[in-house]
Design an enzyme around this catalytic site. Sequence first.
Site, PDB file in Angstrom:
ATOM      1  N   THR A 124       0.871  -1.133   0.073  1.00 42.74           N
ATOM      2  CA  THR A 124      -0.077   0.218   0.091  1.00 42.74           C
ATOM      3  C   THR A 124       0.882   1.420   0.019  1.00 42.74           C
TER       4      THR A 124
ATOM      5  N   GLN B 159       4.141   3.813  -1.227  1.00 43.52           N
ATOM      6  CA  GLN B 159       4.560   4.640  -2.436  1.00 43.52           C
ATOM      7  C   GLN B 159       5.103   3.453  -3.401  1.00 43.52           C
TER       8      GLN B 159
ATOM      9  N   LEU C  30       9.181  -4.876   1.426  1.00 39.12           N
ATOM     10  CA  LEU C  30       8.948  -3.324   1.496  1.00 39.12           C
ATOM     11  C   LEU C  30       8.361  -2.829   2.698  1.00 39.12           C
ATOM     12  N   ALA C  31       7.845  -3.592   3.596  1.00 37.32           N
ATOM     13  CA  ALA C  31       7.200  -3.334   4.545  1.00 37.32           C
ATOM     14  C   ALA C  31       8.118  -2.454   5.582  1.00 37.32           C
ATOM     15  N   ALA C  32       7.741  -0.980   6.142  1.00 39.38           N
ATOM     16  CA  ALA C  32       8.566  -0.548   7.091  1.00 39.38           C
ATOM     17  C   ALA C  32       7.835   0.602   7.950  1.00 39.38           C
ATOM     18  N   GLN C  33       8.091   0.777   9.108  1.00 40.77           N
ATOM     19  CA  GLN C  33       7.725   2.190   9.526  1.00 40.77           C
ATOM     20  C   GLN C  33       8.906   2.968   9.092  1.00 40.77           C
ATOM     21  N   SER C  34       8.627   3.693   8.051  1.00 36.48           N
ATOM     22  CA  SER C  34       9.700   4.253   7.316  1.00 36.48           C
ATOM     23  C   SER C  34      10.068   5.638   7.393  1.00 36.48           C
TER      24      SER C  34
ATOM     25  N   THR D  75      18.575   0.948   2.994  1.00 34.87           N
ATOM     26  CA  THR D  75      18.487   2.361   2.749  1.00 34.87           C
ATOM     27  C   THR D  75      19.830   3.235   3.032  1.00 34.87           C
TER      28      THR D  75
ATOM     29  N   GLU E 229      20.083   5.521   4.760  1.00 40.73           N
ATOM     30  CA  GLU E 229      20.200   6.136   6.132  1.00 40.73           C
ATOM     31  C   GLU E 229      21.316   5.128   6.833  1.00 40.73           C
TER      32      GLU E 229
ATOM     33  N   TYR F  29      15.712   4.172  13.277  1.00 36.84           N
ATOM     34  CA  TYR F  29      14.995   3.793  11.797  1.00 36.84           C
ATOM     35  C   TYR F  29      16.334   3.100  11.255  1.00 36.84           C
TER      36      TYR F  29
ATOM     37  N   LYS G 145      17.266  -0.806  10.197  1.00 34.79           N
ATOM     38  CA  LYS G 145      17.631  -1.230   8.842  1.00 34.79           C
ATOM     39  C   LYS G 145      18.742  -1.940   8.733  1.00 34.79           C
TER      40      LYS G 145
ATOM     41  N   HIS H 237      13.892   8.485  -2.580  1.00 32.21           N
ATOM     42  CA  HIS H 237      13.094   8.377  -4.032  1.00 32.21           C
ATOM     43  C   HIS H 237      11.721   8.820  -3.699  1.00 32.21           C
TER      44      HIS H 237
HETATM   45  P1  NAP Z   1       5.798   3.924   2.688  1.00 34.96           P
HETATM   46  O1  NAP Z   1       5.351   4.723   1.557  1.00 34.96           O
HETATM   47  O2  NAP Z   1       5.947   4.577   4.078  1.00 34.96           O
HETATM   48  O3  NAP Z   1       5.062   2.633   2.554  1.00 34.96           O
HETATM   49  C1  NAP Z   1       5.576   1.536   4.017  1.00 34.96           C
HETATM   50  C2  NAP Z   1       4.639   0.274   3.467  1.00 34.96           C
HETATM   51  O4  NAP Z   1       4.903  -0.750   4.812  1.00 34.96           O
HETATM   52  C3  NAP Z   1       3.148   0.723   3.748  1.00 34.96           C
HETATM   53  O5  NAP Z   1       2.577  -0.182   2.773  1.00 34.96           O
HETATM   54  C4  NAP Z   1       2.647   0.297   5.141  1.00 34.96           C
HETATM   55  O6  NAP Z   1       1.635  -0.020   5.142  1.00 34.96           O
HETATM   56  C5  NAP Z   1       3.748  -0.965   5.203  1.00 34.96           C
HETATM   57  N1  NAP Z   1       3.759  -1.238   6.663  1.00 34.96           N
HETATM   58  C6  NAP Z   1       4.197  -0.481   7.820  1.00 34.96           C
HETATM   59  N2  NAP Z   1       4.235  -1.179   8.843  1.00 34.96           N
HETATM   60  C7  NAP Z   1       4.014  -2.528   8.628  1.00 34.96           C
HETATM   61  C8  NAP Z   1       3.661  -3.858   9.157  1.00 34.96           C
HETATM   62  N3  NAP Z   1       4.008  -3.675  10.572  1.00 34.96           N
HETATM   63  N4  NAP Z   1       3.161  -4.904   8.541  1.00 34.96           N
HETATM   64  C9  NAP Z   1       2.847  -4.671   7.182  1.00 34.96           C
HETATM   65  N5  NAP Z   1       3.133  -3.636   6.369  1.00 34.96           N
HETATM   66  C10 NAP Z   1       3.521  -2.581   6.873  1.00 34.96           C
HETATM   67  O7  NAP Z   1       7.499   3.723   2.288  1.00 34.96           O
HETATM   68  P2  NAP Z   1       8.189   3.588   0.654  1.00 34.96           P
HETATM   69  O8  NAP Z   1       8.818   4.991   0.534  1.00 34.96           O
HETATM   70  O9  NAP Z   1       7.182   2.940  -0.110  1.00 34.96           O
HETATM   71  O10 NAP Z   1       9.387   2.747   1.091  1.00 34.96           O
HETATM   72  C11 NAP Z   1       9.417   1.144   0.710  1.00 34.96           C
HETATM   73  C12 NAP Z   1      10.361   0.705   1.686  1.00 34.96           C
HETATM   74  O11 NAP Z   1      11.611   0.968   1.260  1.00 34.96           O
HETATM   75  C13 NAP Z   1      10.536   0.962   3.141  1.00 34.96           C
HETATM   76  O12 NAP Z   1      11.137  -0.296   3.761  1.00 34.96           O
HETATM   77  C14 NAP Z   1      11.353   2.023   3.273  1.00 34.96           C
HETATM   78  O13 NAP Z   1      11.967   1.941   4.682  1.00 34.96           O
HETATM   79  C15 NAP Z   1      12.451   1.760   2.277  1.00 34.96           C
HETATM   80  N6  NAP Z   1      13.065   2.799   1.548  1.00 34.96           N
HETATM   81  C16 NAP Z   1      12.393   3.936   1.035  1.00 34.96           C
HETATM   82  C17 NAP Z   1      13.138   4.876   0.507  1.00 34.96           C
HETATM   83  C18 NAP Z   1      12.543   6.166   0.059  1.00 34.96           C
HETATM   84  O14 NAP Z   1      13.103   7.281  -0.200  1.00 34.96           O
HETATM   85  N7  NAP Z   1      11.048   6.157  -0.217  1.00 34.96           N
HETATM   86  C19 NAP Z   1      14.513   4.958   0.438  1.00 34.96           C
HETATM   87  C20 NAP Z   1      15.310   3.839   0.941  1.00 34.96           C
HETATM   88  C21 NAP Z   1      14.335   2.520   1.653  1.00 34.96           C
HETATM   89  P3  NAP Z   1       0.314   1.174   5.553  1.00 34.96           P
HETATM   90  O15 NAP Z   1      -0.231   1.522   4.211  1.00 34.96           O
HETATM   91  O16 NAP Z   1      -0.717   0.372   6.255  1.00 34.96           O
HETATM   92  O17 NAP Z   1       0.911   2.145   6.472  1.00 34.96           O
HETATM   93  O1  G4F Z   2      11.900  13.808   3.791  1.00 39.88           O
HETATM   94  P1  G4F Z   2      12.519  13.299   5.151  1.00 39.88           P
HETATM   95  O2  G4F Z   2      11.882  12.810   6.142  1.00 39.88           O
HETATM   96  O3  G4F Z   2      13.358  11.884   4.785  1.00 39.88           O
HETATM   97  P2  G4F Z   2      14.928  11.047   5.301  1.00 39.88           P
HETATM   98  O4  G4F Z   2      14.945  11.362   6.599  1.00 39.88           O
HETATM   99  O5  G4F Z   2      15.922  11.406   4.450  1.00 39.88           O
HETATM  100  O6  G4F Z   2      14.378   9.539   5.036  1.00 39.88           O
HETATM  101  C1  G4F Z   2      13.879   9.183   3.748  1.00 39.88           C
HETATM  102  O7  G4F Z   2      14.804   8.553   2.915  1.00 39.88           O
HETATM  103  C2  G4F Z   2      15.573   7.452   3.490  1.00 39.88           C
HETATM  104  C3  G4F Z   2      16.606   7.068   2.562  1.00 39.88           C
HETATM  105  O8  G4F Z   2      17.711   7.766   2.507  1.00 39.88           O
HETATM  106  C4  G4F Z   2      14.593   6.481   3.634  1.00 39.88           C
HETATM  107  F1  G4F Z   2      15.352   5.180   3.934  1.00 39.88           F
HETATM  108  C5  G4F Z   2      13.493   6.843   4.648  1.00 39.88           C
HETATM  109  O9  G4F Z   2      12.495   5.672   4.679  1.00 39.88           O
HETATM  110  C6  G4F Z   2      12.800   7.905   3.978  1.00 39.88           C
HETATM  111  O10 G4F Z   2      12.003   7.487   3.001  1.00 39.88           O
HETATM  112  O11 G4F Z   2      13.643  14.114   5.667  1.00 39.88           O
HETATM  113  C7  G4F Z   2      14.721  14.810   4.638  1.00 39.88           C
HETATM  114  C8  G4F Z   2      15.427  15.865   5.084  1.00 39.88           C
HETATM  115  C9  G4F Z   2      15.884  15.445   6.514  1.00 39.88           C
HETATM  116  O12 G4F Z   2      17.493  15.838   6.775  1.00 39.88           O
HETATM  117  C10 G4F Z   2      15.199  16.416   7.426  1.00 39.88           C
HETATM  118  O13 G4F Z   2      15.763  16.853   8.550  1.00 39.88           O
HETATM  119  O14 G4F Z   2      14.662  16.912   5.095  1.00 39.88           O
HETATM  120  C11 G4F Z   2      14.898  17.608   6.521  1.00 39.88           C
HETATM  121  N1  G4F Z   2      13.635  18.224   6.729  1.00 39.88           N
HETATM  122  C12 G4F Z   2      13.471  19.619   7.314  1.00 39.88           C
HETATM  123  N2  G4F Z   2      12.596  19.979   7.455  1.00 39.88           N
HETATM  124  C13 G4F Z   2      12.632  17.831   7.012  1.00 39.88           C
HETATM  125  C14 G4F Z   2      11.518  18.880   7.417  1.00 39.88           C
HETATM  126  N3  G4F Z   2      11.955  16.561   7.000  1.00 39.88           N
HETATM  127  C15 G4F Z   2      10.537  16.284   7.247  1.00 39.88           C
HETATM  128  N4  G4F Z   2      10.196  15.033   6.916  1.00 39.88           N
HETATM  129  N5  G4F Z   2       9.887  17.489   7.597  1.00 39.88           N
HETATM  130  C16 G4F Z   2      10.129  18.659   7.726  1.00 39.88           C
HETATM  131  O15 G4F Z   2       9.277  19.751   8.126  1.00 39.88           O
END
Ligand code: NAP
Ligand code: G4F
Length: 348
Positions: free
Chosen positions: A11, A13, A91-95, A138, A140, A162, A166, A192
């Site tokens: 569900t 992104q 992909l599931a995570a508290q992200s 990630t 991170e 987080y 990871k 992304h």
């Molecule tokens: P997202 O939009 O936050 O989606 C997270 C998904 O995980 C949602 O479907 C959520 O379900 C589900 N989820 C959370 N807790 C769960 C649980 N306990 N059991 C089953 N499902 C659960 O994250 P995303 O951006 O698509 O990222 C996908 C994965 O890539 C994550 O593991 C994230 O940490 C990792 N990642 C993301 C980025 C990025 O920049 N986007 C970069 C590096 C790594 P609900 O819809 O019910 O909340």
């Molecule tokens: O958008 P962010 O919350 O993403 P962050 O922390 O980079 O994490 C994302 O990318 C990771 C991959 O590198 C994933 F693993 C993770 O799941 C997630 O998708 O914050 C980006 C930056 C941070 O430095 C934060 O301090 O933006 C800065 N920021 C400034 N003002 C803010 C804000 N971030 C958020 N969320 N909200 C603000 O108001």
Amino acid sequence: MEKIAFITGITGQDGSYLSELLLSKQEYKYIFGIIRRSSKFDSSSRIDHLTSNPRFILKYGDVTDSYSIINILKHISTLKTDDTVLEIYHLAAQSHVQISFEIPEYTGQVDAVGTLKILEAVRICGMIKNTRIYNATTSELYGKVVESPQTENTPFYPRSPYGVAKLYSYWIAKNYREAYDMFVCNGILFNHTSPRRGENFILRKITLGISKIYKGTETKLVLGNLDSQRDLGHAKDYVYGMWLMLQQDAPDDFVLSTGKMYKIRHLVEKAFKHINIDIVWEGSGLDEVGVDKKTGRVLVTIDKKYFRPAEVDELLGDCTKAKTILKWHHHYEIDDIIKEMMDFDCKN
Ligand code: NAP
Ligand code: G4F
């Protein structure tokens, strides 16, 4: 070759874009996904347009609940022959990084132990053979970076619950690969985003906030640290990279990144340009404001509640390995991404 896919985090992104990609490929007989029970039905809004497809099957489940995972794997095993390849995209995570400081234990249970539960479920169901697993790790992991740009060989230094969760996920996946000969790939993905990005991640918060200022429903954008830097790509490019990892002959770990990083303040400036506003910065620290150059109106302010207990100042990836082996490269540049997100948020 017949394939079945199982996506945790369907569900989210990435889960939604990945589902579209796999459904477009006829070799996938079924795409399974788990959804969590929610008190509202709109938690599946990113994939609602896919649910009428008979190849797309959703089951209730949770990665903290081993039984739900095992039950789905057992069900899948009744639908496959010995030759069917099962691809699991975990992909599931508290992200959310900042939220992980507020719910650190839960974040560990989902993001760290959740990965173990997936790997163990595959093992105890006797499904190691012909199963390939993508594990979403990630950038991170690099946290307080020790070198720049970061590659698959850069040492890790996570800076949040987080990131630490990871780190466990990364190592347990690698351990199961070595110990049980499992086909598991760690994707070390840099940020992304897309119009489907959660609304409390930075670029979506910026484009959504500016669209509200444009429509007159909000007066300003309130942000945290403007000086951190991120390497930002489009989720569509990145889910294609996940798929490529599982099509290789052998499992391995890969960085996916764009190789360019931007300060948050520059993302704000770029996004405001889409509504013809030039932002100039005045003041410093918590008193800094972003002002409309033409009118002098304050449009951006700072609130310390958006600062993290420990910040990741900069992330910049080097994805030479993915370019060479997977032939992966990104298509979307930052300006394309911001345009797509601004157009989407201003229209909706
Ligand atoms: P997202 O939009 O936050 O989606 C997270 C998904 O995980 C949602 O479907 C959520 O379900 C589900 N989820 C959370 N807790 C769960 C649980 N306990 N059991 C089953 N499902 C659960 O994250 P995303 O951006 O698509 O990222 C996908 C994965 O890539 C994550 O593991 C994230 O940490 C990792 N990642 C993301 C980025 C990025 O920049 N986007 C970069 C590096 C790594 P609900 O819809 O019910 O909340
Ligand atoms: O958008 P962010 O919350 O993403 P962050 O922390 O980079 O994490 C994302 O990318 C990771 C991959 O590198 C994933 F693993 C993770 O799941 C997630 O998708 O914050 C980006 C930056 C941070 O430095 C934060 O301090 O933006 C800065 N920021 C400034 N003002 C803010 C804000 N971030 C958020 N969320 N909200 C603000 O108001």
